[in-house]
Write a protein that holds these residues in place. Structure first.
Motif, PDB file in Angstrom:
ATOM      1  N   ALA A 252     -22.425  79.070 -48.744  1.00 41.90           N
ATOM      2  CA  ALA A 252     -22.895  78.899 -47.364  1.00 41.90           C
ATOM      3  C   ALA A 252     -23.325  77.455 -47.192  1.00 41.90           C
ATOM      4  CB  ALA A 252     -24.058  79.846 -47.066  1.00 41.90           C
ATOM      5  N   ALA A 253     -23.485  77.037 -45.947  1.00 40.97           N
ATOM      6  CA  ALA A 253     -23.968  75.695 -45.629  1.00 40.97           C
ATOM      7  C   ALA A 253     -25.065  75.798 -44.580  1.00 40.97           C
ATOM      8  CB  ALA A 253     -22.831  74.818 -45.119  1.00 40.97           C
ATOM      9  N   VAL A 254     -26.155  75.091 -44.823  1.00 37.24           N
ATOM     10  CA  VAL A 254     -27.268  75.008 -43.878  1.00 37.24           C
ATOM     11  C   VAL A 254     -27.365  73.543 -43.462  1.00 37.24           C
ATOM     12  CG1 VAL A 254     -29.713  75.405 -43.484  1.00 37.24           C
ATOM     13  CG2 VAL A 254     -28.445  76.898 -45.058  1.00 37.24           C
ATOM     14  N   LEU A 255     -27.150  73.268 -42.176  1.00 36.58           N
ATOM     15  CA  LEU A 255     -27.027  71.893 -41.695  1.00 36.58           C
ATOM     16  C   LEU A 255     -28.219  71.509 -40.833  1.00 36.58           C
ATOM     17  CD1 LEU A 255     -23.235  71.833 -40.748  1.00 36.58           C
ATOM     18  CD2 LEU A 255     -24.328  71.382 -42.961  1.00 36.58           C
ATOM     19  N   ILE A 256     -28.703  70.285 -41.045  1.00 35.08           N
ATOM     20  CA  ILE A 256     -29.826  69.737 -40.303  1.00 35.08           C
ATOM     21  C   ILE A 256     -29.499  68.301 -39.913  1.00 35.08           C
ATOM     22  CG2 ILE A 256     -31.515  71.191 -41.505  1.00 35.08           C
ATOM     23  CD1 ILE A 256     -32.224  68.792 -43.259  1.00 35.08           C
ATOM     24  N   GLY A 257     -30.301  67.738 -39.019  1.00 39.21           N
ATOM     25  CA  GLY A 257     -30.208  66.311 -38.755  1.00 39.21           C
ATOM     26  C   GLY A 257     -29.340  65.939 -37.574  1.00 39.21           C
ATOM     27  N   VAL A 258     -29.428  64.668 -37.225  1.00 42.10           N
ATOM     28  CA  VAL A 258     -28.837  64.172 -35.991  1.00 42.10           C
ATOM     29  C   VAL A 258     -27.312  64.258 -35.993  1.00 42.10           C
ATOM     30  CG1 VAL A 258     -28.799  61.759 -36.803  1.00 42.10           C
ATOM     31  CG2 VAL A 258     -28.899  62.242 -34.354  1.00 42.10           C
ATOM     32  N   ASP A 259     -26.676  64.110 -37.165  1.00 40.25           N
ATOM     33  CA  ASP A 259     -25.214  64.147 -37.229  1.00 40.25           C
ATOM     34  C   ASP A 259     -24.702  65.405 -37.918  1.00 40.25           C
ATOM     35  OD1 ASP A 259     -24.769  61.730 -35.897  1.00 40.25           O
ATOM     36  OD2 ASP A 259     -25.080  60.567 -37.723  1.00 40.25           O
ATOM     37  N   ALA A 260     -25.495  66.484 -37.881  1.00 40.12           N
ATOM     38  CA  ALA A 260     -25.072  67.727 -38.521  1.00 40.12           C
ATOM     39  C   ALA A 260     -23.751  68.239 -37.957  1.00 40.12           C
ATOM     40  CB  ALA A 260     -26.158  68.788 -38.365  1.00 40.12           C
TER      41      ALA A 260
ATOM     42  N   GLY B 102     -33.716  71.720 -35.263  1.00 37.18           N
ATOM     43  CA  GLY B 102     -34.993  71.011 -35.290  1.00 37.18           C
ATOM     44  C   GLY B 102     -34.829  69.509 -35.358  1.00 37.18           C
ATOM     45  N   THR B 103     -35.756  68.783 -34.765  1.00 39.52           N
ATOM     46  CA  THR B 103     -35.676  67.326 -34.712  1.00 39.52           C
ATOM     47  C   THR B 103     -36.841  66.648 -35.425  1.00 39.52           C
ATOM     48  OG1 THR B 103     -36.803  67.324 -32.572  1.00 39.52           O
ATOM     49  CG2 THR B 103     -34.387  67.333 -32.560  1.00 39.52           C
TER      50      THR B 103
ATOM     51  N   PRO C 154     -27.549  65.821 -48.954  1.00 40.67           N
ATOM     52  CA  PRO C 154     -27.320  65.695 -47.507  1.00 40.67           C
ATOM     53  C   PRO C 154     -26.032  64.993 -47.115  1.00 40.67           C
ATOM     54  CG  PRO C 154     -29.596  65.176 -48.075  1.00 40.67           C
ATOM     55  CD  PRO C 154     -28.837  65.255 -49.362  1.00 40.67           C
ATOM     56  N   GLY C 155     -25.528  64.074 -47.957  1.00 44.90           N
ATOM     57  CA  GLY C 155     -24.350  63.318 -47.568  1.00 44.90           C
ATOM     58  C   GLY C 155     -24.605  62.356 -46.433  1.00 44.90           C
ATOM     59  N   ALA C 156     -25.874  62.113 -46.128  1.00 46.54           N
ATOM     60  CA  ALA C 156     -26.244  61.305 -44.965  1.00 46.54           C
ATOM     61  C   ALA C 156     -27.634  60.725 -45.185  1.00 46.54           C
ATOM     62  CB  ALA C 156     -26.232  62.157 -43.692  1.00 46.54           C
ATOM     63  N   ALA C 157     -27.938  59.660 -44.459  1.00 45.53           N
ATOM     64  CA  ALA C 157     -29.244  59.012 -44.566  1.00 45.53           C
ATOM     65  C   ALA C 157     -30.327  59.877 -43.926  1.00 45.53           C
ATOM     66  CB  ALA C 157     -29.204  57.631 -43.908  1.00 45.53           C
ATOM     67  N   SER C 158     -31.570  59.537 -44.195  1.00 48.78           N
ATOM     68  CA  SER C 158     -32.706  60.406 -43.889  1.00 48.78           C
ATOM     69  C   SER C 158     -33.510  59.991 -42.671  1.00 48.78           C
ATOM     70  CB  SER C 158     -33.652  60.427 -45.091  1.00 48.78           C
ATOM     71  OG  SER C 158     -34.136  59.110 -45.347  1.00 48.78           O
ATOM     72  N   HIS C 159     -33.242  58.815 -42.111  1.00 48.80           N
ATOM     73  CA  HIS C 159     -34.215  58.206 -41.199  1.00 48.80           C
ATOM     74  C   HIS C 159     -34.264  58.840 -39.815  1.00 48.80           C
ATOM     75  CE1 HIS C 159     -35.363  55.076 -43.995  1.00 48.80           C
ATOM     76  NE2 HIS C 159     -34.096  54.918 -44.285  1.00 48.80           N
ATOM     77  N   ASP C 160     -33.444  59.842 -39.561  1.00 52.49           N
ATOM     78  CA  ASP C 160     -33.584  60.546 -38.296  1.00 52.49           C
ATOM     79  C   ASP C 160     -34.873  61.360 -38.264  1.00 52.49           C
ATOM     80  OD1 ASP C 160     -32.492  62.098 -40.335  1.00 52.49           O
ATOM     81  OD2 ASP C 160     -31.301  63.337 -38.987  1.00 52.49           O
ATOM     82  N   MET C 161     -35.347  61.799 -39.446  1.00 53.06           N
ATOM     83  CA  MET C 161     -36.552  62.637 -39.482  1.00 53.06           C
ATOM     84  C   MET C 161     -37.555  62.241 -40.564  1.00 53.06           C
ATOM     85  SD  MET C 161     -35.140  66.488 -38.631  1.00 53.06           S
ATOM     86  CE  MET C 161     -33.719  66.463 -39.706  1.00 53.06           C
ATOM     87  N   TRP C 162     -37.167  61.390 -41.489  1.00 54.71           N
ATOM     88  CA  TRP C 162     -38.060  61.000 -42.578  1.00 54.71           C
ATOM     89  C   TRP C 162     -38.097  59.481 -42.722  1.00 54.71           C
ATOM     90  CZ3 TRP C 162     -34.908  65.312 -42.964  1.00 54.71           C
ATOM     91  CH2 TRP C 162     -35.555  66.525 -43.210  1.00 54.71           C
ATOM     92  N   SER C 163     -39.118  59.002 -43.427  1.00 57.53           N
ATOM     93  CA  SER C 163     -39.221  57.554 -43.656  1.00 57.53           C
ATOM     94  C   SER C 163     -38.180  57.079 -44.647  1.00 57.53           C
ATOM     95  CB  SER C 163     -40.628  57.198 -44.167  1.00 57.53           C
ATOM     96  OG  SER C 163     -40.910  57.884 -45.386  1.00 57.53           O
TER      97      SER C 163
END
Length: 522
Positions: free
Chosen positions: A411-419, A440-441, A467-476
């Motif tokens: 399964a895949a659980v996707l989060i973030g601005v470019d999910a 969630g944002t 994640p395959g992606a950077a974190s700065h949409d929601m984290w430092s």
């Protein structure tokens, strides 16, 4: 606090810094008392560069768009030392003071207003590593690549230390290079990690030896194209005097060596997970061996250590260890020191870190997987995965990643601005995989992701944050993302986690696109 009128150009009576490099054992400050230097950014590298320039006697003006408490504290220190500091909105809108040089934050894009103005006026632009190189008399063993840079740099530093050499892991990891090269005790050799951003602003760095570990799509939004990204990575080989280390499995890295302008006599040294050919390091049975830096390399190889002695046995760890060993051997480090250094190296947090095993399910934090190639390394290490992914894609695509690893996805659980970019790839190439897209944002979405993953996982699965992606949409930074994942795993599963201190992780350079900060290396 605001913009000044752009000056007419570099001062005609200023010093010529283009060819300057501090002479061995000489006076490093020669041209600097007549120089005016603008430093863009006051975070780690900017602060270190400004401090170094003040020690050299230059007039220094620091500009940063952020007047955060940390920046105000740094500004106070620099002002005591004699710098002029401009903080706040508009501070970097216009080029001040007719400078002779601009030192840029590694995360600032080339289209930053300050950099555009400097380029238009012919003002030289250097990164902090370029300044450090010109100040340094110490050999550099330099490392870049899309993935594995920090792990390999730290492995290399452990090997050099085991050889009895005074060294440090610096650059895009650890301390800024300028801070290190000004240490009065001196160093024998430095293990230097360089990002594509830092290499973009380098023009005279000439390492003793250098390695490009791999090349995959990343930071296309910053560089403008994959070709430009690769070209900046390839700069690390320019001027190499001893060994250009490349990845046999990645032909792009070998082509970089072929195209590089190096010192006559510099060698091309490959590393491979297979049996090594001539002038390569590789694997025979379960042993890492060197067939490059031994006298009888046509007929024999030097044993370094067994795979089981590495901090983790995965193929990417083996590849990183071989690259570190190749660089160390090019500096005449013994096989025994390579063995001892690699034995002493430890896995870094948020890099394929097993947090807990509960009810037969492994919970793994690979928050440092900030691009698809890094996520691929994680996915390839497990047979059945509930994948938590998403964040800032930085222009990357996920079709190849999903196509290759669809069979192992429970399964895949996707989060973030470019999910949605990842979701689209899953719908195209793995429509059978259950897909949860959380909207969630804020960072609280991680708890929801872990809860859903817990519901979906079965004994024998790995729940993998890759994640395959950077974190700065929601984290430092990626470390904060990983800490939130670990906290959610502890809460949801009720388990005690296997924890260790974070590696050197710092906030992104202020005034930049935060996903391009030099110290978070995303």
């Amino acid at each position: 606090m605001g913009g000044l009128v752009v000056s007419a150009g570099p001062r005609p009576d200023g010093p010529d810094l283009a060819g300057w490099r501090g002479p061995r054992g000489g006076d490093h400050s020669q041209p600097w008392p007549r120089a005016t230097v603008v430093v863009g950014g006051i975070a780690r590298s900017g602060f270190a560069a400004a401090d170094a320039l003040l020690q050299l006697g230059a007039r220094v003006i620091v500009c940063d768009e952020s007047d955060s408490p940390d920046n105000l504290e740094r500004a106070t220190l620099l002002e005591v030392l004699g710098a002029e500091v401009r903080l706040g909105t508009g501070a970097s809108a216009a080029l001040p003071a007719r400078p002779d040089l601009l030192i840029t934050s590694p995360g600032w894009r080339p289209d930053n207003p300050l950099l555009r103005q400097a380029a238009a006026l012919g003002v030289p632009i250097w990164g902090e590593p370029e300044l450090a190189w010109r100040m340094s008399d110490v050999p550099w063993l330099a490392i870049t690549g899309t993935n594995g840079k920090t792990t390999t740099t730290r492995m290399l530093a452990e090997i050099l230390t085991a050889a009895g050499l005074r060294t440090a892991a610096v650059g895009n990891t650890g301390a800024p290079i300028t801070e290190t090269v000004l240490d009065p005790e001196g160093y024998d050799v430095l293990a230097v990690e360089l990002s594509s951003f830092q290499l973009h602003w380098s023009n005279s760095i000439a390492p003793w030896s250098a390695a490009v570990l791999n090349l995959a799509e990343d930071h296309v939004d910053w560089h403008g194209s994959m070709q430009a990204y690769a070209a900046d990575k390839a700069r690390i080989y320019s001027g190499v005097s001893h060994a250009c280390v490349y990845n046999v499995a990645d032909p792009a890295t070998e082509q970089m060596v072929v195209d590089a302008e190096v010192v006559e006599g510099a060698r091309a040294i490959g590393f491979t997970l297979g049996v090594p050919g001539l002038s390569m390091l590789g694997v025979v049975d379960d042993l890492l061996v060197d067939r490059a830096f031994v006298a009888e390399r046509r007929t024999s190889a030097a044993e370094l250590l067994s795979i089981s002695e590495l901090p983790s046995p995965g193929p990417y760890t083996v590849a990183n260890a071989l690259a570190a060993a190749a660089l160390a051997r090019s500096f005449d480090v013994s096989p025994r020191a390579v063995r001892d250094g690699l034995r002493a190296s430890t896995p870094l947090k948020h890099r394929m870190q097993l947090l807990a095993t509960t009810d037969g399910i492994d919970w793994i934090d690979d928050s440092k997987a900030t691009n698809p190639a890094a996520a691929e390394a994680s996915l390839a290490s497990h047979d059945s995965v509930v994948w938590i992914a998403g964040g800032q894609a930085k222009g990357a695509t996920f079709d190849d990643l999903v196509r290759r690893h669809a069979p192992r996805l429970r399964a895949a659980v996707l989060i973030g601005v470019d999910a949605e970019r990842i979701a689209e790839a899953l719908r195209r190439h793995a429509p059978q995989v259950p897909l949860i897209h959380l909207e969630g944002t804020d960072s609280g979405v991680m708890r929801q992701a872990v809860e859903r993953a817990h519901e979906l996982a079965r004994p024998g699965d790995a729940v993998l944050l890759a994640p395959g992606a950077a974190s700065h949409d929601m984290w430092s930074d990626f470390a904060a993302r990983g800490r939130d994942f670990a906290a959610a795993v502890a809460t949801v599963t009720g388990s005690d986690l296997r924890t260790q201190p974070d590696p050197d992780v710092h906030p992104a350079e202020p005034g930049t696109d935060p996903s391009s900060g030099d110290s978070t290396k995303e």
